[in-house]
Write an enzyme that holds these catalytic residues in place. Structure first.
Site, PDB file in Angstrom:
ATOM      1  N   CYS A 175     123.050 -14.413  60.242  1.00 16.53           N
ATOM      2  CA  CYS A 175     121.621 -14.975  60.309  1.00 16.53           C
ATOM      3  C   CYS A 175     121.234 -15.686  61.313  1.00 16.53           C
ATOM      4  O   CYS A 175     119.840 -15.650  61.664  1.00 16.53           O
ATOM      5  CB  CYS A 175     121.582 -15.605  58.897  1.00 16.53           C
ATOM      6  N   HIS A 179     117.499 -15.969  63.533  1.00 19.45           N
ATOM      7  CA  HIS A 179     116.594 -17.256  63.149  1.00 19.45           C
ATOM      8  C   HIS A 179     116.901 -18.351  63.718  1.00 19.45           C
ATOM      9  O   HIS A 179     116.068 -19.331  63.493  1.00 19.45           O
ATOM     10  CB  HIS A 179     116.597 -16.985  61.740  1.00 19.45           C
ATOM     11  N   CYS A 222     118.763  -7.965  54.395  1.00 16.82           N
ATOM     12  CA  CYS A 222     119.339  -8.454  55.882  1.00 16.82           C
ATOM     13  C   CYS A 222     120.845  -7.718  55.865  1.00 16.82           C
ATOM     14  O   CYS A 222     121.088  -7.405  57.122  1.00 16.82           O
ATOM     15  CB  CYS A 222     119.402  -9.834  55.867  1.00 16.82           C
TER      16      CYS A 222
END
Length: 261
Positions: A175, A179, A222
C-alpha cells in the site's frame, strides 16, 4: 521516511507521516488531504466539488436513514446500541474492544447490534449495510478522528501497520509504495493520493463501481490489482489495516460519504 520502513509507536508513526507529507507537499494544508487526490490537483478538485453539489450517493443516505430508523422485531432499533443514539459517532470507529481483543469497525458494530436484538446479520458486501453506514457517516461530517491505541491494542495496530507496508502479489507492491513513495505521481491518468486522509470519506461512491462501497471493498480491489488474493470484507486483517490507517488520519475531518474516481 521510506515506504518500506516500519518503526515507532502509534503517535510517532502518525506524526512522522504528517511531517513527511508536509515536506513533500508544502503548499497543501494538512486538512486538505481529507479530499484525497483532489488535494493535489486543483482542476480535478473543481470538477469534484461540482459533483458534490448534487452527489449520486444522496438517495442512499435517505435509504440508510430509513433503514436505521426501522425497528427490529423486538421493537428496539440501532439507536439503542450506540452512544448518542448512533448520530455523529463514526469518528470513534474503528475502535479496539478490550474484552474481545479485536478491532470493531462500524460495520461490525451494526451487525453486532442486529444479532443482540435477534436479527440476522447483514451481508458486508450488500447495499443495506452500506446505506446504513453511509447515513451514519453523513451525520458525522465535520467531526475529527481521534482513535486511540490503548494498552492491549498494540498487536492489532502493528498487524495493520505491517499489512500496509508489506509487499504482496505478482506486482510485489505494498500500500505504501503507491500512497507514500509515489504519492502525487500519476498512475495512468490518475494522481496517487497521500496516506493521510484515506479513512475520511467512506462509504464512497466510486464511478468505477457506479455505487457506494465500503473501505474494505477498496482494500480487496487493491489487493487484486497487484495480483494478490483479496481477503473477506471485515476479516481481521482488513479490520486491523483500517485501524492503522484511521489512527494515521487522527485530526482529519470526516467528509463521507463522498465521490471518488
Amino acid at each position: 521516511m521510506s515506504g518500506d520502513a516500519v518503526s515507532g509507536d502509534a503517535r510517532q508513526d502518525r506524526d512522522d507521516l504528517v511531517a513527511f507529507f508536509a515536506k513533500r507537499f508544502p503548499d497543501v494544508e494538512f486538512s486538505d488531504h481529507a479530499n484525497g487526490a483532489y488535494a493535489l490537483d486543483e482542476a480535478k478538485a473543481r470538477q469534484w466539488r461540482e459533483i458534490e453539489d448534487f452527489p449520486p450517493y444522496e438517495p442512499m443516505i435517505d435509504e440508510g436513514e430509513r433503514l436505521f430508523n426501522t425497528a427490529f422485531s423486538n421493537g428496539s432499533g440501532y439507536a439503542a446500541c450506540f452512544e448518542h443514539e448512533g448520530i455523529g459517532i463514526k469518528q470513534r470507529y474503528p475502535r479496539f474492544d478490550p474484552d474481545t481483543r479485536q478491532v470493531v469497525t462500524l460495520e461490525l458494530a451494526v451487525n453486532h447490534c442486529r444479532e443482540l436484538n435477534g436479527e440476522s446479520p447483514l451481508s458486508y458486501t450488500g447495499e443495506a449495510i452500506t446505506a446504513i453506514t453511509a447515513y451514519m457517516a453523513f451525520t458525522s461530517r465535520g467531526q475529527k478522528f481521534d482513535i486511540s491505541v490503548p494498552e492491549g491494542a498494540e498487536s492489532a495496530f502493528n498487524q495493520g501497520k505491517q499489512f500496509y507496508y508489506s509487499r504482496r502479489g505478482q506486482l510485489n507492491f505494498a500500500c505504501s509504495n503507491c500512497h507514500l513513495d509515489a504519492a502525487g505521481l500519476r498512475l495512468r491518468a490518475e494522481i496517487l493520493s497521500a496516506t493521510i486522509g484515506h479513512a475520511t470519506h467512506w462509504p464512497a461512491y466510486r464511478f468505477k463501481w457506479q455505487e457506494l462501497g465500503g473501505i474494505h471493498r477498496r482494500f480487496a480491489e487493491c489487493n487484486e490489482q497487484v495480483g494478490a488474493v483479496a481477503l473477506d470484507h471485515q476479516s481481521e486483517a482488513y479490520r486491523n489495516l483500517e485501524y492503522f490507517m484511521t489512527v494515521m488520519n487522527n485530526g482529519m475531518t470526516l467528509n463521507g460519504p463522498s465521490t471518488r474516481k
